[in-house]
Scaffold this active site. Structure first.
Site, PDB file in Angstrom:
ATOM      1  N   GLU A  45      -7.310   6.072   3.462  1.00  0.00           N
ATOM      2  CA  GLU A  45      -6.102   6.791   3.913  1.00  0.00           C
ATOM      3  C   GLU A  45      -6.410   8.271   4.142  1.00  0.00           C
ATOM      4  OE1 GLU A  45      -3.071   6.064   1.003  1.00  0.00           O
ATOM      5  OE2 GLU A  45      -3.353   3.891   1.135  1.00  0.00           O
ATOM      6  N   GLY A  61       2.812  -5.606 -14.084  1.00  0.00           N
ATOM      7  CA  GLY A  61       3.306  -4.434 -14.802  1.00  0.00           C
ATOM      8  C   GLY A  61       4.756  -4.182 -14.405  1.00  0.00           C
ATOM      9  N   HIS A  78       1.769   4.461   3.314  1.00  0.00           N
ATOM     10  CA  HIS A  78       1.835   4.705   1.863  1.00  0.00           C
ATOM     11  C   HIS A  78       3.186   5.334   1.476  1.00  0.00           C
ATOM     12  CE1 HIS A  78      -0.809   5.411  -1.922  1.00  0.00           C
ATOM     13  NE2 HIS A  78       0.463   5.284  -2.263  1.00  0.00           N
ATOM     14  N   ASP A 133       0.958  -1.269   2.876  1.00  0.00           N
ATOM     15  CA  ASP A 133       1.418   0.112   2.671  1.00  0.00           C
ATOM     16  C   ASP A 133       0.252   1.012   2.288  1.00  0.00           C
ATOM     17  OD1 ASP A 133       3.450   2.147   2.418  1.00  0.00           O
ATOM     18  OD2 ASP A 133       3.249   1.980   0.238  1.00  0.00           O
ATOM     19  N   ARG A 144      -3.133  -0.324  -3.985  1.00  0.00           N
ATOM     20  CA  ARG A 144      -4.173   0.571  -3.498  1.00  0.00           C
ATOM     21  C   ARG A 144      -5.016  -0.185  -2.472  1.00  0.00           C
ATOM     22  NH1 ARG A 144      -1.647   4.167  -5.156  1.00  0.00           N
ATOM     23  NH2 ARG A 144      -2.133   5.639  -6.811  1.00  0.00           N
TER      24      ARG A 144
HETATM   25  C1  8YV Z   1       2.664   8.374  -4.360  1.00  0.00           C
HETATM   26  C2  8YV Z   1       1.532   6.374  -5.536  1.00  0.00           C
HETATM   27  O1  8YV Z   1       2.816   8.240  -2.977  1.00  0.00           O
HETATM   28  O2  8YV Z   1       2.603   6.273  -7.634  1.00  0.00           O
HETATM   29  C3  8YV Z   1       1.560   6.157  -7.001  1.00  0.00           C
HETATM   30  O3  8YV Z   1       0.507   5.849  -7.568  1.00  0.00           O
HETATM   31  O4  8YV Z   1       0.602   6.025  -4.891  1.00  0.00           O
HETATM   32  C4  8YV Z   1       2.698   6.972  -4.831  1.00  0.00           C
HETATM   33  O5  8YV Z   1       3.885   6.768  -5.500  1.00  0.00           O
HETATM   34  C5  8YV Z   1       1.471   9.222  -4.617  1.00  0.00           C
HETATM   35  O6  8YV Z   1       1.341   9.440  -5.981  1.00  0.00           O
HETATM   36  C6  8YV Z   1       1.561  10.555  -3.878  1.00  0.00           C
HETATM   37  O7  8YV Z   1       2.308  11.494  -4.563  1.00  0.00           O
END
Ligand code: 8YV
Length: 302
Positions: free
Chosen positions: A251, A143, A269, A246, A222
């Site tokens: 988590e 993507g 993360h 990450d 993820r």
């Molecule tokens: C953010 C994420 O840390 O975009 C995502 O899906 O996992 C990260 O960019 C998360 O959305 C927390 O705000």
């Protein structure tokens, strides 16, 4: 307390920056727990859960504005069935997440974190690292973020490989229809696909064995995509050479076994967590909410 007309009720589901929270508070009555049935908006992170139970409790809900691109915690079908809009913050975080993927790849191969710890402990003689250039690099998920990783990875790669839903004729890489074939073809496998049922534990013991003893796993997507106990076992017994992570299964908990390994680089993360990226994400969350409540088209609806 609710204030439905002037300041619509908003359920703040995930942690956001103080600046975004302050901007939201100018427009909404914020609720951090026990959202009232008059709640019209939810703001949450990419990992927060909006399921049928929550949707059922909030009959006035109109919009879920995600601060992130992942939406694996959102029951999109149920939201759509209810007519609830769902927005994300694409594009503005792509470069930051891709940069971190490359940073983790380099840090694992050149032992940057382990060497940093050694120097801080007064050390100087350290184990040799691995050459980072001239590797076969595979990307699982092509993507926006996967493509941005590919652009950055190309100078380090003798070959670029990828797995996506379909082959991309405009992309100069070798297509693999499944992750087993991808893992067997590359030295570094970077996970950049969405979470959710379709990809749950797709990196299992068999895939790690296919990646092989010189293989490096990088995950900026993820934790759910990786069978974490299988990863720990593969790192412990040398089935793969290292990992840059990450994201994690549970988590913010990180299994102790990973913390003891010098061939692993851990990150809390932080893919999108730059000052610039987070400001742009916050602005897009606000732009989506403002558009919704003004009856305008949403800038980044799913
Ligand atoms: C953010 C994420 O840390 O975009 C995502 O899906 O996992 C990260 O960019 C998360 O959305 C927390 O705000």
């Amino acid at each position: 307390m609710t204030n439905e007309t002037a300041h619509p009720d908003l359920y703040l589901l995930g942690g956001v920056s103080p600046a975004l929270e302050a901007t939201l508070a100018e427009r909404f009555t914020l609720h951090r727990e026990d959202p009232p049935i008059t709640t019209r908006a939810i703001v949450g992170g990419g990992t927060n859960v909006v399921d049928t139970a929550l949707l059922g409790r909030l009959p006035a809900l109109e919009i879920v504005a995600i601060h992130g691109v992942g939406h694996d915690g959102i029951d999109l079908a149920a939201a759509r069935a209810r007519g609830v809009a769902v927005t994300t913050t694409p594009d503005v975080l792509t470069d930051d997440v891709a940069d971190l993927a490359i940073g983790l790849m380099l840090a694992v191969q050149r032992r940057i974190a382990a060497n940093d710890r050694a120097v801080r402990d007064g050390g100087w003689q350290v184990d040799l690292s691995r050459r980072a250039s001239g590797r076969r690099i595979g990307i699982f998920g092509l993507g926006r973020i996967g493509k941005a990783i590919a652009r950055r990875a190309a100078p380090f790669a003798t070959e670029l490989h990828y797995t996506a839903r379909s082959a991309k004729p405009d992309f100069a890489g070798v297509f693999h229809a499944d992750i087993a074939s991808l893992a067997a073809a590359c030295d570094v496998m970077i996970i950049a696909a969405p979470g959710g049922d379709a990809t749950s534990h797709i990196v299992d013991a068999g895939i790690l064995a296919a990646l092989g003893e010189d293989g490096i796993l990088v995950n900026i997507a993820r934790g759910s995509l990786v069978d974490q106990p299988a990863l720990v076992a593969a790192l412990e017994d040398g089935t793969i050479a290292g990992a840059g992570l990450d994201v994690f299964a549970d988590e913010p908990a990180v299994t102790d076994a990973l913390k003891t390994m010098d061939q692993v680089v851990l990150s809390p993360h932080q893919g999108s967590a730059t000052v610039d990226g987070r400001a742009a994400m916050a602005a897009l969350v606000i732009a989506n909410l403002d558009a919704h409540f003004a009856g305008r088209p949403l800038p980044s609806a799913l």
